[in-house]
Design a protein around this motif. Structure first.
Motif, PDB file in Angstrom:
ATOM      1  N   ARG A  18      10.640   3.298   6.868  1.00 37.30           N
ATOM      2  CA  ARG A  18      11.481   2.114   6.718  1.00 37.30           C
ATOM      3  C   ARG A  18      12.815   2.414   6.046  1.00 37.30           C
ATOM      4  NH1 ARG A  18      10.544  -0.289  10.484  1.00 37.30           N
ATOM      5  NH2 ARG A  18      11.740  -2.041   9.637  1.00 37.30           N
ATOM      6  N   GLY A  19      13.014   3.667   5.636  1.00 34.47           N
ATOM      7  CA  GLY A  19      14.287   4.068   5.044  1.00 34.47           C
ATOM      8  C   GLY A  19      14.539   3.504   3.659  1.00 34.47           C
ATOM      9  N   ILE A  20      13.493   3.375   2.846  1.00 37.08           N
ATOM     10  CA  ILE A  20      13.638   2.842   1.496  1.00 37.08           C
ATOM     11  C   ILE A  20      13.051   3.827   0.487  1.00 37.08           C
ATOM     12  CG2 ILE A  20      13.607   0.431   2.232  1.00 37.08           C
ATOM     13  CD1 ILE A  20      10.650   0.336   1.396  1.00 37.08           C
ATOM     14  N   LYS A  21      13.490   3.702  -0.769  1.00 38.19           N
ATOM     15  CA  LYS A  21      12.975   4.564  -1.832  1.00 38.19           C
ATOM     16  C   LYS A  21      11.745   3.945  -2.490  1.00 38.19           C
ATOM     17  CE  LYS A  21      14.346   6.855  -6.149  1.00 38.19           C
ATOM     18  NZ  LYS A  21      13.268   6.313  -6.986  1.00 38.19           N
ATOM     19  N   ASP A  22      11.803   2.639  -2.734  1.00 38.80           N
ATOM     20  CA  ASP A  22      10.709   1.925  -3.373  1.00 38.80           C
ATOM     21  C   ASP A  22      10.396   0.653  -2.596  1.00 38.80           C
ATOM     22  OD1 ASP A  22      10.467   3.713  -5.625  1.00 38.80           O
ATOM     23  OD2 ASP A  22      12.280   2.785  -6.448  1.00 38.80           O
ATOM     24  N   PHE A  23       9.199   0.118  -2.820  1.00 40.96           N
ATOM     25  CA  PHE A  23       8.830  -1.148  -2.189  1.00 40.96           C
ATOM     26  C   PHE A  23       9.555  -2.328  -2.819  1.00 40.96           C
ATOM     27  CE2 PHE A  23       5.202   1.263  -0.556  1.00 40.96           C
ATOM     28  CZ  PHE A  23       5.080   0.725   0.720  1.00 40.96           C
ATOM     29  N   GLY A  24       9.995  -2.157  -4.057  1.00 38.95           N
ATOM     30  CA  GLY A  24      10.690  -3.241  -4.749  1.00 38.95           C
ATOM     31  C   GLY A  24      11.195  -2.756  -6.087  1.00 38.95           C
ATOM     32  N   SER A  25      11.525  -3.697  -6.969  1.00 36.11           N
ATOM     33  CA  SER A  25      12.039  -3.345  -8.303  1.00 36.11           C
ATOM     34  C   SER A  25      11.386  -4.207  -9.379  1.00 36.11           C
ATOM     35  CB  SER A  25      13.561  -3.529  -8.332  1.00 36.11           C
ATOM     36  OG  SER A  25      13.913  -4.858  -7.962  1.00 36.11           O
ATOM     37  N   THR A  26      10.171  -4.651  -9.107  1.00 36.30           N
ATOM     38  CA  THR A  26       9.471  -5.540 -10.038  1.00 36.30           C
ATOM     39  C   THR A  26       9.172  -4.853 -11.364  1.00 36.30           C
ATOM     40  OG1 THR A  26       8.429  -6.645  -8.150  1.00 36.30           O
ATOM     41  CG2 THR A  26       7.475  -7.059 -10.314  1.00 36.30           C
ATOM     42  N   ILE A  27       8.800  -3.569 -11.313  1.00 40.53           N
ATOM     43  CA  ILE A  27       8.416  -2.830 -12.520  1.00 40.53           C
ATOM     44  C   ILE A  27       9.498  -1.794 -12.824  1.00 40.53           C
ATOM     45  CG2 ILE A  27       6.585  -1.512 -13.643  1.00 40.53           C
ATOM     46  CD1 ILE A  27       4.671  -2.485 -11.492  1.00 40.53           C
ATOM     47  N   PRO A  28      10.304  -1.983 -13.850  1.00 39.21           N
ATOM     48  CA  PRO A  28      11.380  -1.038 -14.167  1.00 39.21           C
ATOM     49  C   PRO A  28      10.860   0.384 -14.343  1.00 39.21           C
ATOM     50  CG  PRO A  28      11.611  -3.038 -15.474  1.00 39.21           C
ATOM     51  CD  PRO A  28      10.278  -3.122 -14.778  1.00 39.21           C
ATOM     52  N   GLY A  29      11.506   1.323 -13.671  1.00 38.27           N
ATOM     53  CA  GLY A  29      11.108   2.727 -13.768  1.00 38.27           C
ATOM     54  C   GLY A  29      10.021   3.133 -12.791  1.00 38.27           C
ATOM     55  N   HIS A  30       9.324   2.167 -12.231  1.00 34.06           N
ATOM     56  CA  HIS A  30       8.226   2.452 -11.313  1.00 34.06           C
ATOM     57  C   HIS A  30       8.517   1.989  -9.888  1.00 34.06           C
ATOM     58  CE1 HIS A  30       5.148   3.609 -14.385  1.00 34.06           C
ATOM     59  NE2 HIS A  30       5.920   2.869 -15.151  1.00 34.06           N
ATOM     60  N   GLY A  31       9.332   0.955  -9.738  1.00 39.53           N
ATOM     61  CA  GLY A  31       9.604   0.386  -8.418  1.00 39.53           C
ATOM     62  C   GLY A  31       8.905  -0.955  -8.258  1.00 39.53           C
ATOM     63  N   GLY A  32       8.264  -1.143  -7.102  1.00 41.59           N
ATOM     64  CA  GLY A  32       7.575  -2.391  -6.828  1.00 41.59           C
ATOM     65  C   GLY A  32       6.103  -2.338  -7.188  1.00 41.59           C
ATOM     66  N   ILE A  33       5.419  -3.437  -6.916  1.00 44.04           N
ATOM     67  CA  ILE A  33       3.982  -3.510  -7.192  1.00 44.04           C
ATOM     68  C   ILE A  33       3.226  -2.459  -6.387  1.00 44.04           C
ATOM     69  CG2 ILE A  33       1.923  -4.959  -7.031  1.00 44.04           C
ATOM     70  CD1 ILE A  33       3.850  -5.842  -9.203  1.00 44.04           C
ATOM     71  N   MET A  34       3.576  -2.307  -5.108  1.00 45.14           N
ATOM     72  CA  MET A  34       2.880  -1.329  -4.265  1.00 45.14           C
ATOM     73  C   MET A  34       3.172   0.100  -4.685  1.00 45.14           C
ATOM     74  SD  MET A  34       0.642  -2.333  -2.190  1.00 45.14           S
ATOM     75  CE  MET A  34       0.464  -0.763  -1.350  1.00 45.14           C
ATOM     76  N   ASP A  35       4.327   0.339  -5.309  1.00 44.98           N
ATOM     77  CA  ASP A  35       4.621   1.683  -5.799  1.00 44.98           C
ATOM     78  C   ASP A  35       3.685   2.060  -6.936  1.00 44.98           C
ATOM     79  OD1 ASP A  35       7.109   2.472  -4.272  1.00 44.98           O
ATOM     80  OD2 ASP A  35       7.794   0.585  -5.131  1.00 44.98           O
ATOM     81  N   ARG A  36       3.166   1.061  -7.671  1.00 43.65           N
ATOM     82  CA  ARG A  36       2.252   1.339  -8.765  1.00 43.65           C
ATOM     83  C   ARG A  36       0.793   1.273  -8.321  1.00 43.65           C
ATOM     84  NH1 ARG A  36       3.218   4.478 -11.502  1.00 43.65           N
ATOM     85  NH2 ARG A  36       1.213   5.221 -10.818  1.00 43.65           N
ATOM     86  N   LEU A  37       0.521   0.509  -7.245  1.00 44.44           N
ATOM     87  CA  LEU A  37      -0.863   0.323  -6.800  1.00 44.44           C
ATOM     88  C   LEU A  37      -1.219   1.167  -5.581  1.00 44.44           C
ATOM     89  CD1 LEU A  37      -1.322  -3.561  -7.166  1.00 44.44           C
ATOM     90  CD2 LEU A  37      -1.954  -1.762  -8.784  1.00 44.44           C
ATOM     91  N   ASP A  38      -0.277   1.990  -5.100  1.00 42.76           N
ATOM     92  CA  ASP A  38      -0.539   2.738  -3.860  1.00 42.76           C
ATOM     93  C   ASP A  38      -1.766   3.634  -3.971  1.00 42.76           C
ATOM     94  OD1 ASP A  38       0.632   4.507  -5.627  1.00 42.76           O
ATOM     95  OD2 ASP A  38       2.258   5.123  -4.295  1.00 42.76           O
ATOM     96  N   SER A  39      -1.951   4.263  -5.118  1.00 44.17           N
ATOM     97  CA  SER A  39      -3.122   5.129  -5.294  1.00 44.17           C
ATOM     98  C   SER A  39      -4.398   4.307  -5.478  1.00 44.17           C
ATOM     99  CB  SER A  39      -2.926   6.068  -6.491  1.00 44.17           C
ATOM    100  OG  SER A  39      -2.594   5.334  -7.652  1.00 44.17           O
ATOM    101  N   LEU A  40      -4.281   3.184  -6.184  1.00 44.39           N
ATOM    102  CA  LEU A  40      -5.461   2.359  -6.442  1.00 44.39           C
ATOM    103  C   LEU A  40      -6.013   1.732  -5.164  1.00 44.39           C
ATOM    104  CD1 LEU A  40      -7.245   1.238  -8.758  1.00 44.39           C
ATOM    105  CD2 LEU A  40      -5.772  -0.781  -8.759  1.00 44.39           C
ATOM    106  N   CYS A  41      -5.115   1.361  -4.228  1.00 42.21           N
ATOM    107  CA  CYS A  41      -5.588   0.680  -3.018  1.00 42.21           C
ATOM    108  C   CYS A  41      -6.414   1.604  -2.131  1.00 42.21           C
ATOM    109  CB  CYS A  41      -4.416   0.067  -2.243  1.00 42.21           C
ATOM    110  SG  CYS A  41      -3.306   1.254  -1.486  1.00 42.21           S
ATOM    111  N   PHE A  42      -6.252   2.911  -2.255  1.00 43.14           N
ATOM    112  CA  PHE A  42      -7.102   3.848  -1.522  1.00 43.14           C
ATOM    113  C   PHE A  42      -8.339   4.230  -2.333  1.00 43.14           C
ATOM    114  CE2 PHE A  42      -5.195   5.986   2.363  1.00 43.14           C
ATOM    115  CZ  PHE A  42      -4.369   4.917   2.668  1.00 43.14           C
ATOM    116  N   ALA A  43      -8.186   4.322  -3.653  1.00 42.80           N
ATOM    117  CA  ALA A  43      -9.290   4.787  -4.489  1.00 42.80           C
ATOM    118  C   ALA A  43     -10.322   3.706  -4.770  1.00 42.80           C
ATOM    119  CB  ALA A  43      -8.732   5.320  -5.819  1.00 42.80           C
ATOM    120  N   ALA A  44      -9.877   2.461  -4.961  1.00 37.99           N
ATOM    121  CA  ALA A  44     -10.792   1.390  -5.391  1.00 37.99           C
ATOM    122  C   ALA A  44     -11.936   1.128  -4.407  1.00 37.99           C
ATOM    123  CB  ALA A  44     -10.008   0.107  -5.665  1.00 37.99           C
ATOM    124  N   PRO A  45     -11.663   0.975  -3.085  1.00 32.89           N
ATOM    125  CA  PRO A  45     -12.788   0.704  -2.174  1.00 32.89           C
ATOM    126  C   PRO A  45     -13.810   1.833  -2.134  1.00 32.89           C
ATOM    127  CG  PRO A  45     -10.679   0.234  -1.113  1.00 32.89           C
ATOM    128  CD  PRO A  45     -10.373   0.964  -2.375  1.00 32.89           C
TER     129      PRO A  45
END
Length: 330
Positions: A292-319
């Motif tokens: 999609r040509g973007i660096k982050d999914f968003g800017s909700t969390i300063p220094g981390h990007g968006g919510i999905m940038d912080r949860l990307d690992s959890l969404c695969f590991a949790a199930p």
């Protein structure tokens, strides 16, 4: 059927969170000292933003667990909706998708999380991958827009599976102790909050191991990383960072065995699988961002990007972690 005011934090969990706070104090002090020595640089500013964000995230997860299962489930519902919004914003959807997006955002996630809150495992496990999976493209076809239909439908399905279904397996861990003690049939329809502090232990174990793996992979990669794993996808992910971070987080998981019903060896094995899955989640999300040509999914969390940038690992590991625990311990 309410657990308002029934906290999930016992003395063990409080000691664990206290240890995390000590680590954050050390990190904040180190960042401050580096700032005094090196001055205000972009790297130091980003480091401080990341640490400050971790303070807020640790405080938030501690607060919701103290409030009980209902509040914890509501938090993850909000996180799923925010992640879904980020995902849909960067996705190739059209005007013909607007009506199906109403179902995607406002109806299906709420119903799914209601099944989770009610401890209705049967519907929780099949509602999205069966009923919503079949309903959404059929509803979209009624709009009559056939151009790019397969791509748009697949994007909507993927967003729902990752942002809602996968992430919801993290708060679902709160329910597993009921099945461990009484059996799977007794757990179906049990009262919210009945998992107690043991459920909170499982959730904290997963969060600390997976998020710790992300941090440790970053540290190992910055210090020793030389060989990129997939340079066209994420040049900063190196073999040195991956191996060092995963092994370190696996050792961390083994050290936290007392928090769980697992032996040290099983805790290490579950941590290893969770860390590898977490890495896969981060790699997949990086590929999507590149596409999609973007660096982050968003800017909700300063220094981390968006919510999905912080949860990307959890969404695969949790199930995967959830079903491993459920298969072997219930």
């Amino acid at each position: 059927m309410s657990d308002w005011g029934m906290g999930l934090l016992d003395e063990t969990a409080l000691w664990l969170l206290g240890g995390v706070v000590v680590i954050l104090v050390i990190a904040s002090t180190t960042a401050w000292l580096l700032g005094r020595k090196l001055g205000v640089t972009s790297t130091i500013t980003n480091l401080k933003q990341r640490i400050n964000a971790w303070w807020l995230m640790v405080a938030l997860i501690g607060a919701v667990l103290a409030a009980g299962e209902t509040v914890t489930v509501l938090l993850f519902l909000v996180l799923s909706l925010l992640a879904l919004r980020e995902f849909i914003t960067i996705s190739p959807t059209g005007r013909g998708d607007h009506k199906v997006l109403v179902w995607l955002v406002f109806i299906i996630p709420a119903v799914h999380y209601w099944f989770l809150w009610e401890h209705w495992y049967g519907m929780f496990s099949v509602f999205i991958p069966v009923y919503a999976f079949l309903f959404l493209p059929a509803r979209n076809a009624l709009a009559g827009q056939t151009k790019g239909f397969l791509q748009r439908s697949a994007t909507i399905q993927w967003a729902l599976m990752v942002c809602v279904y996968a992430i919801s397996h993290a708060p679902a861990l709160l329910q597993l102790p009921v099945a461990m003690e009484l059996g799977r049939e007794a757990a179906e329809g049990s009262s919210p909050g009945s998992g107690g502090a043991t459920g909170a232990h499982l959730l904290l174990f997963l969060l600390i191991v997976v998020q710790g793996s992300d941090v440790l992979q970053y540290i190992w990669g910055k210090t020793l990383g030389k060989h990129p794993i997939a340079p066209s996808v994420s040049p900063n992910k190196t073999w040195e960072g991956f191996i060092g971070g995963v092994l370190s987080a696996t050792a961390l998981g083994a050290a936290l065995w007392w928090l769980t019903p697992f032996s040290p060896l099983v805790a290490a094995a579950f941590a290893l699988v969770s860390c590898v899955m977490g890495f896969a989640g981060g790699l997949v999300m990086s590929a999507i961002k590149r596409d999609r040509g973007i660096k982050d999914f968003g800017s909700t969390i300063p220094g981390h990007g968006g919510i999905m940038d912080r949860l990307d690992s959890l969404c695969f590991a949790a199930p995967v972690f959830f079903h491993l625990v459920r298969f072997f311990y219930t």
